[in-house]
Design a protein around this motif. Structure first.
Motif, PDB file in Angstrom:
ATOM      1  N   GLY A   1      32.866  24.672 -98.618  1.00 46.40           N
ATOM      2  CA  GLY A   1      33.333  25.241 -97.354  1.00 46.40           C
ATOM      3  C   GLY A   1      32.318  25.049 -96.247  1.00 46.40           C
ATOM      4  N   GLY A   2      32.716  25.456 -95.047  1.00 45.74           N
ATOM      5  CA  GLY A   2      31.833  25.290 -93.892  1.00 45.74           C
ATOM      6  C   GLY A   2      30.949  26.488 -93.619  1.00 45.74           C
ATOM      7  N   GLY A   3      31.194  27.585 -94.333  1.00 37.66           N
ATOM      8  CA  GLY A   3      30.373  28.776 -94.149  1.00 37.66           C
ATOM      9  C   GLY A   3      30.746  29.584 -92.917  1.00 37.66           C
ATOM     10  N   TYR A   4      29.871  30.529 -92.582  1.00 32.39           N
ATOM     11  CA  TYR A   4      30.137  31.476 -91.488  1.00 32.39           C
ATOM     12  C   TYR A   4      29.011  31.426 -90.453  1.00 32.39           C
ATOM     13  N   PHE A   5      28.526  30.210 -90.189  1.00 41.36           N
ATOM     14  CA  PHE A   5      27.424  30.087 -89.235  1.00 41.36           C
ATOM     15  C   PHE A   5      27.816  30.592 -87.847  1.00 41.36           C
ATOM     16  N   ASP A   6      29.076  30.358 -87.466  1.00 45.54           N
ATOM     17  CA  ASP A   6      29.525  30.827 -86.158  1.00 45.54           C
ATOM     18  C   ASP A   6      29.533  32.353 -86.088  1.00 45.54           C
ATOM     19  N   SER A   7      29.962  32.991 -87.172  1.00 44.52           N
ATOM     20  CA  SER A   7      29.978  34.462 -87.204  1.00 44.52           C
ATOM     21  C   SER A   7      28.561  35.015 -87.148  1.00 44.52           C
TER      22      SER A   7
END
Length: 798
Positions: free
Chosen positions: A269-275
């Motif tokens: 997955g792309g993870g939650y870097f934006d969060s």
């Protein structure tokens, strides 16, 4: 019948004050005094009369003449070096505090000093701090001459003992840098995440991996630099065995970053870097807004900000300027009119008339004769005097008062916001939900434990709770400051809202600090008698006698045959054919009792006629304020003055009010402590050094700042004197602030419940998290700003 002459006021072209019936004329302009005329002529000669075109009557009154050698101390190399900020072979940089600065004309004139003296290389004005940074050629002009140039045009620099201390560090911009980094990274991470959220074309799937790694790289500055603000705060709270609201935020940041890194490297997955970057970015916005400081104000002043930087020492037959730290025992000091006494001593020459109102609260000047002790902090209001130092500055009565243990303690050490107290339970609640989720999935599907537990910790981050607090506090700080009520920090808002008792100082707080209301009581005076009394009173050096002369108006156009004055007691003289006596009760009547009123007695031919009673002039609209406050708070008055207005105060505050007179600074501090020992949360409102201990001890100390006074004691808040009648509305807004925070906290809990609904099921997608967390943050921002602004608008504060 002789017709009445109608008097029309004429405004001074320079300062705007009334010129009286005989204005001074220069170049068809009218001035109130020679000082204002001189400033105009200096500016006119320098081609700077545009100063008067920018603002109407922009100058300050020059009726009080400044002594020619007042700035001689700036020739002392030690003092000069302590004041300048930079110097090289040709130029010197110095910053002066100019309290007279008040309009755009002032700014324009001060930035054109080079046109008055070509050796001034440049000047830059910080209008909010009322400071001018001046660069000058020290080979051609001295620091003293620069100060004298400023004084000559109406901007006398205010230089205090405190200016000799080490300069305060500049504004800490690290938080701004962290915010900038977080904002840049957050925006770019969101940009790189959109293709994956919205569905990228199959032919460009190879870009997905690239975007994920770019997001990881962009998240590192946020994780390692921007979020450090919260790491430090959480670690400090844990060392004190207390969970503040930053602790669960740090946990959420760590878990979010850790899970995101795992997903990127495992290609799951792309993870939650934006969060994660969004959490940090929005939190920092709130923190920066809340932590906004008012650099032009000092909330931590002590006696050194009130004392002069240097005085004149008499050495045999010579006079020399000496800095306060260099004053020694048995030194003889020369104190000029309107100068402060810097140390305790014995009066050795002259008669002193000392104004201790700012130190003790006693409004009457105190007369002292040779051989009597004078104390530090008083202002000499008569002619020059000499004194022998018996205690150095550091050992004086005033300094010992300031160095009491109670004033050294930081009363904010044990204060905790209710938001931090709430977060403790919130954190344990999050842990409980995560544990229950883990147990549930360990029984039904162990593969979902990691995703569901981490999702709970991510989505349950109390960022909305913290935002609701920081943004509301920041907005309320802004609203209050726009109404000239400045708070030290956001915690003060909460302390004001929690207060249940208000204490006022009288002189200089409820009143203007000057006697403006005079009443005559006694046998009726004829017009001729009034003129004779006014004439004799005008020859006195005592400020109360001069006030009587102004009150009576026109003086008799005649000469006084002879008069004698005993400083601080009274004046007696022959006016026309009458022997007139003006002064204290003992001086005029011959008897003395405990004075519970302030009055000047008058007699003619040794016969007592009456007295002029002086009453404090209460600030405009102060009575409606008291009327509002007493309905909701117990009120007290602590005054260093006499009890002449006790009945009046009881009438407006109430018979049950706690009103005490003849209170010295220690008494005031002890009364506040006694109230706190009874469980009361006290707001203290004062204005002078005599209130400093009480302001420091109180839960909230509010210093009243008058434009006429350059000094405000250490406090939690500073309110401009004209805004004091608005205090009730300010307190009400602080209470509304707390209700807004609680309401937005409830809304943030709803957001968390929605997020937890998805996370406990183990199906919280990055897209839902990316939408839910910024949406909750932005909606909280709108709610808090909107509600607090609406409340301020309804109260007329916006």
């Amino acid at each position: 019948m002789k017709p009445h002459t109608i008097y029309h006021q004429t405004a001074c072209f320079h300062c705007g004050e009334d010129c009286g019936k005989h204005p001074i004329i220069s170049q068809d302009k009218q001035f109130c005094c020679e000082g204002c005329k001189m400033v105009f002529e200096i500016l006119n000669q320098g081609g700077l009369c545009d100063y008067y075109a920018i603002s109407k009557n922009p100058g300050s009154s020059r009726k009080i003449e400044v002594r020619k050698d007042k700035f001689a101390f700036l020739d002392d190399d030690k003092i000069r070096q302590s004041l300048i900020s930079y110097t090289d072979e040709t130029q010197t940089h110095v910053s002066f505090y100019l309290p007279q600065m008040h309009c755009s004309s002032c700014l324009w004139l001060l930035e054109n000093l080079h046109r008055l003296n070509e050796q001034v290389i440049g000047s830059k004005v910080n209008f909010t701090k009322k400071e001018a940074d001046i660069i000058f050629n020290h080979q051609q002009v001295s620091l003293r001459e620069v100060a004298e140039l400023l004084t000559s045009i109406g901007y006398e620099p205010y230089i205090s003992f405190n200016d000799m201390k080490q300069a305060m560090p500049g504004l800490n911009k690290s938080k701004i840098y962290k915010l900038g980094v977080a904002g840049f990274c957050f925006a770019n991470i969101m940009l790189l995440s959109f293709p994956e959220y919205l569905g990228i074309d199959v032919k460009e799937q190879n870009l997905v991996s690239l975007f994920r790694y770019l997001n990881l790289i962009l998240s590192l500055p946020v994780f390692l630099f921007s979020a450090s603000e919260f790491y430090v705060s959480a670690w400090k709270s844990l060392k004190r065995k207390f969970l503040n609201i930053d602790a669960p935020i740090v946990l959420a940041v760590f878990v979010t970053f850790g899970r995101s890194v795992y997903e990127v490297f495992s290609a799951t997955g792309g993870g939650y870097f934006d969060s994660m970057s969004g959490i940090v970015f929005f939190m920092l916005i709130g923190r920066v807004l809340q932590d906004k400081t008012y650099q032009q104000l000092s909330f931590d002043r002590d006696y050194t900000s009130y004392f002069p930087i240097a005085v004149t020492r008499v050495n045999k037959e010579n006079e020399e300027t000496v800095a306060l730290p260099d004053i020694k025992l048995n030194n003889t000091l020369l104190i000029h009119n309107q100068e402060l006494i810097p140390a305790d001593g014995i009066l050795t020459r002259g008669s002193a008339l000392i104004d201790y109102s700012f130190v003790t609260g006693e409004s009457l000047p105190v007369a002292k004769e040779m051989g009597e002790i004078v104390y530090a902090g008083g202002k000499q209001t008569g002619s020059n005097i000499e004194m022998l130092v018996i205690k150095e500055v550091a050992q004086s009565y005033l300094t010992k008062l300031w160095n009491r243990d109670e004033l050294k303690q930081d009363k904010n050490d044990n204060k905790q916001s209710f938001v931090h107290l709430t977060s403790r339970y919130f954190t344990w609640g999050v842990f409980a939900i995560a544990a229950i989720t883990s147990l549930y999935w360990s029984y039904y599907d162990a593969s979902k434990i990691w995703t569901s537990v981490t999702a709970v910790l991510i989505i349950a981050c109390p960022c909305a709770l913290l935002l609701s607090n920081t943004f509301t506090n920041g907005n309320v700080l802004r609203l209050l400051s726009s109404n000239k009520f400045y708070l030290r920090n956001a915690q003060t808002i909460e302390e004001i809202a929690n207060a249940d008792h208000i204490v006022f100082d009288k002189t200089g707080t409820l009143t203007t600090g000057t006697y403006q209301d005079i009443e005559y009581e006694g046998q009726p005076l004829t017009n001729l008698q009034k003129k004779k009394i006014a004439l004799l009173a005008s020859h006195s050096t005592h400020p109360m006698s001069k006030a009587v002369a102004l009150f009576l108006g026109k003086k008799l156009i005649s000469k006084i045959t002879g008069y004698t004055e005993e400083p601080g007691k009274g004046i007696e003289g022959i006016v026309g054919d009458d022997l007139i006596t003006i002064g204290s009760k003992k001086f005029v009547v011959g008897t003395e009792e405990m004075a519970e009123e302030t009055a000047v007695y008058v007699g003619i031919e040794e016969k007592f006629l009456g007295k002029f009673i002086f009453k404090n002039h209460y600030r405009e609209n102060i009575l409606p304020l008291i009327s509002q406050l007493k309905k909701r708070y117990p009120l007290s008055v602590l005054s260093g003055d006499n009890a002449g207005e006790k009945d009046f105060l009881k009438n407006i505050i109430g018979d049950k009010a706690h009103i005490l007179f003849h209170q010295n600074p220690s008494d005031k501090l002890d009364v506040i402590k006694q109230m706190q020992d009874q469980g009361k949360k006290v707001i203290m409102v004062g204005d002078g050094l005599n209130d400093a201990g009480a302001l420091k001890q109180a839960n909230v100390g509010i210093a009243v700042s008058d434009n006429a006074n350059n000094f405000t004691p250490a406090s939690d808040a500073i309110i401009e004197a004209d805004q004091l009648p608005m205090l009730y509305k300010f307190i009400k807004l602080c209470k509304i602030n707390k209700r807004v925070v609680i309401a937005s906290f409830i809304i943030s809990i709803i957001y968390n419940l929605v997020g937890i609904y998805f996370s406990v099921q183990g199906n919280l997608s990055p897209m839902i998290a990316a939408i839910l967390m910024p949406a909750s943050s932005l909606s909280i921002l709108l709610i808090t700003f909107g509600t607090s602004n609406l409340a301020a608008w309804k109260m007329g504060l916006k």
